[in-house]
Design an enzyme around this catalytic site. Structure first.
Site, mmCIF file in Angstrom:
data_model
loop_
_atom_site.group_PDB
_atom_site.id
_atom_site.type_symbol
_atom_site.label_atom_id
_atom_site.label_comp_id
_atom_site.label_asym_id
_atom_site.label_seq_id
_atom_site.Cartn_x
_atom_site.Cartn_y
_atom_site.Cartn_z
ATOM 1 N N GLU A 18 0.847 -1.203 0.000
ATOM 2 C CA GLU A 18 0.000 0.000 0.000
ATOM 3 C C GLU A 18 0.879 1.247 0.000
ATOM 4 O O GLU A 18 1.856 1.337 0.766
ATOM 5 C CB GLU A 18 -0.890 -0.047 1.244
ATOM 6 C CG GLU A 18 -2.337 0.233 1.014
ATOM 7 C CD GLU A 18 -3.051 -0.713 0.036
ATOM 8 O OE1 GLU A 18 -3.066 -0.434 -1.181
ATOM 9 O OE2 GLU A 18 -3.601 -1.715 0.508
ATOM 10 N N THR A 20 2.877 2.082 -2.225
ATOM 11 C CA THR A 20 4.170 1.779 -2.850
ATOM 12 C C THR A 20 4.151 2.113 -4.334
ATOM 13 O O THR A 20 5.195 2.373 -4.922
ATOM 14 C CB THR A 20 4.497 0.275 -2.698
ATOM 15 O OG1 THR A 20 3.315 -0.469 -3.015
ATOM 16 C CG2 THR A 20 4.939 -0.064 -1.290
ATOM 17 N N SER A 112 -13.644 4.221 -8.465
ATOM 18 C CA SER A 112 -13.339 5.252 -9.466
ATOM 19 C C SER A 112 -12.534 4.674 -10.624
ATOM 20 O O SER A 112 -12.851 4.927 -11.790
ATOM 21 C CB SER A 112 -12.633 6.446 -8.832
ATOM 22 O OG SER A 112 -11.548 6.033 -8.062
ATOM 23 N N GLU A 144 -7.377 10.821 -13.445
ATOM 24 C CA GLU A 144 -7.488 10.979 -11.989
ATOM 25 C C GLU A 144 -6.576 12.124 -11.512
ATOM 26 O O GLU A 144 -6.969 12.932 -10.676
ATOM 27 C CB GLU A 144 -7.093 9.641 -11.345
ATOM 28 C CG GLU A 144 -7.340 9.541 -9.888
ATOM 29 C CD GLU A 144 -8.585 8.742 -9.522
ATOM 30 O OE1 GLU A 144 -9.123 8.001 -10.368
ATOM 31 O OE2 GLU A 144 -9.025 8.895 -8.376
ATOM 32 N N ASP A 156 -4.530 0.757 -9.312
ATOM 33 C CA ASP A 156 -5.970 0.508 -9.438
ATOM 34 C C ASP A 156 -6.371 0.325 -10.898
ATOM 35 O O ASP A 156 -7.132 -0.589 -11.241
ATOM 36 C CB ASP A 156 -6.767 1.666 -8.834
ATOM 37 C CG ASP A 156 -6.409 1.909 -7.377
ATOM 38 O OD1 ASP A 156 -5.712 1.060 -6.795
ATOM 39 O OD2 ASP A 156 -6.818 2.945 -6.837
ATOM 40 N N TYR A 206 -3.616 12.129 0.758
ATOM 41 C CA TYR A 206 -2.980 11.258 -0.238
ATOM 42 C C TYR A 206 -1.882 12.030 -0.967
ATOM 43 O O TYR A 206 -0.734 11.587 -1.048
ATOM 44 C CB TYR A 206 -4.026 10.750 -1.241
ATOM 45 C CG TYR A 206 -3.465 9.711 -2.187
ATOM 46 C CD1 TYR A 206 -3.561 8.361 -1.887
ATOM 47 C CD2 TYR A 206 -2.806 10.084 -3.358
ATOM 48 C CE1 TYR A 206 -3.035 7.405 -2.746
ATOM 49 C CE2 TYR A 206 -2.266 9.144 -4.216
ATOM 50 C CZ TYR A 206 -2.396 7.802 -3.903
ATOM 51 O OH TYR A 206 -1.854 6.859 -4.749
HETATM 52 C C1 GLA Z 1 -5.278 4.486 -3.956
HETATM 53 C C2 GLA Z 1 -4.519 4.876 -5.232
HETATM 54 C C3 GLA Z 1 -3.497 3.811 -5.614
HETATM 55 C C4 GLA Z 1 -2.612 3.441 -4.423
HETATM 56 C C5 GLA Z 1 -3.448 3.164 -3.180
HETATM 57 C C6 GLA Z 1 -2.597 2.966 -1.963
HETATM 58 O O1 GLA Z 1 -6.077 3.375 -4.186
HETATM 59 O O2 GLA Z 1 -5.402 5.084 -6.296
HETATM 60 O O3 GLA Z 1 -2.729 4.253 -6.701
HETATM 61 O O4 GLA Z 1 -1.637 4.407 -4.200
HETATM 62 O O5 GLA Z 1 -4.361 4.208 -2.914
HETATM 63 O O6 GLA Z 1 -1.809 1.837 -2.088
#
Ligand code: GLA
Length: 369
Positions: A18, A20, A112, A144, A156, A206
């Protein structure tokens, strides 16, 4: 009659890895049996775009030649995808689009990305744009960044496009090389518990985390000019910087460097069917996200805490960006029912909120229906 294209692109889980991805590291996601379905058709106009969000009964319109991000709203995902496809050469005409799905919003299952990928895939088919999946992955990631305002990594969108039934994917976010391997947990399975909270600071935090990682890299580069980002840093190298960078920056870097290592160890553990070790790494990931990266929240911590004294649960952690959404746990198959009931009751008592459990299956990525 105008051709109608219907596509579907799923949400994702992430076993481990996560925060990363935007540090050029490793992730271990898989696509799931929850998806967004998009239907598009040309409407005979040069530039009129009509959209219907079926789940919430909202409609929106924009002109292909004149649109920009709005303050907030699902329209940004759609306009962002269109803008990014146009940037890489897409010639579009007016279209009508409707979409709906069952990826829970704000759950950390990437609703999303699932919308963006399904929509990009649909436009690619409808207008015969000829982009490959990687071009669509990068375009949707940029949608995004530039329209939604979240400087997300690539996990994602990658998982939503490239998912494969019953397989998890080890992705190297630097080289974009990836490997499929079967998710085989023996007597255990995955269980998601949705906190049904989504704390609003998530988006801004974030982007802050991303900046904090970059600040750490800038300090490390002064003595290690070869380091491009945290992917290149080892724990030994990082230890030189204890006390030589702000304590918070150090903690952020520590999480990322250790988490990258954990993804690789977890992959080995999964391949060797060492579920116990996998579980331990999953717990370590959570405590690192909670204490060092500070992207968890009381609801997620509570749910992980609940699992600690259960010998039938091997590991549990928050999943996705954080500040709400789901935990993912590795639990003995026969105990799922009992634990779901127990956790829902404890959660209700503590937060006066409902908990939603999901037992997901691993499915294929984006496709035409
Ligand atoms: C969100 C982001 C991903 C990733 C995660 C954390 O989902 O869209 O790119 O950075 O958080 O691992």
């Amino acid at each position: 009659m105008a051709t109608v294209i219907r596509t579907q692109s799923p949400g994702r889980i992430n076993i481990i890895g996560e925060h990363t991805d935007y540090n050029d590291g490793f992730v271990l996601p898989a696509a799931i049996d929850k998806a967004t379905v998009v239907q598009v058709k040309k409407n005979g106009t040069a530039s009129d775009c009509n959209m219907i969000a079926l789940n919430i009964g909202e409609v929106a319109y924009f002109d292909l030649n004149n649109f920009k991000p709005i303050e907030n709203g699902w329209q940004n995902y759609m306009m962002g995808v269109v803008a990014e496809l146009q940037k890489i050469g897409a010639k579009l005409e007016g279209f009508d689009c409707e979409f709906g799905g069952n990826v829970p919003i704000g759950s950390g299952m990437s609703s999303s990305a699932s919308l963006e990928c399904s929509f990009a895939y649909a436009l690619n088919e409808l207008f015969e744009l000829g982009f490959d999946k990687w071009q669509l992955i990068k375009a949707t990631q940029m949608a995004e960044h530039n329209f939604v305002g979240i400087k997300c990594g690539i996990m994602d969108q990658f998982a939503s496009m490239m998912g494969k039934k019953d397989q998890v994917m080890l992705l190297d976010c630097r080289t974009l090389e990836f490997e499929y391997f079967p998710l085989d947990l023996g007597d255990y399975q995955l269980l998601l518990l949705n906190t049904n909270v989504s704390h609003s600071l998530g988006d801004s935090e974030y982007n802050n985390r991303r900046e904090e990682c970059e600040n750490g890299v800038a300090i490390i580069q002064k003595t290690h000019p070869d380091v491009k980002n945290l992917r290149d840093v080892t724990l030994t190298m990082l230890s030189e910087f204890m006390g030589k960078m702000p304590a918070v920056t150090f903690k952020r870097c520590y999480h990322v460097v250790a988490e990258n290592q954990r993804v690789q160890e977890a992959t080995e553990a999964m391949k060797k069917h060492d579920h116990k070790l996998l579980g331990e790494l999953v717990y370590q990931s959570h405590f690192s996200l909670q204490n060092d990266y500070e992207v968890s929240c009381p609801e997620l911590d509570f749910l992980v805490q609940l699992t600690l004294d259960k010998d039938y649960i091997l590991g549990s952690r928050m999943m996705g960006g954080g500040f709400g959404g789901c935990t993912i746990s590795i639990i003995k198959k026969e105990m799922v029912g009992i634990f779901k009931t127990y956790a829902a009751k404890a959660y209700k008592e503590r937060f006066d909120k409902d908990l939603t459990p999901y037992t997901v299956s691993i499915e294929d990525g984006a496709k035409v229906l």
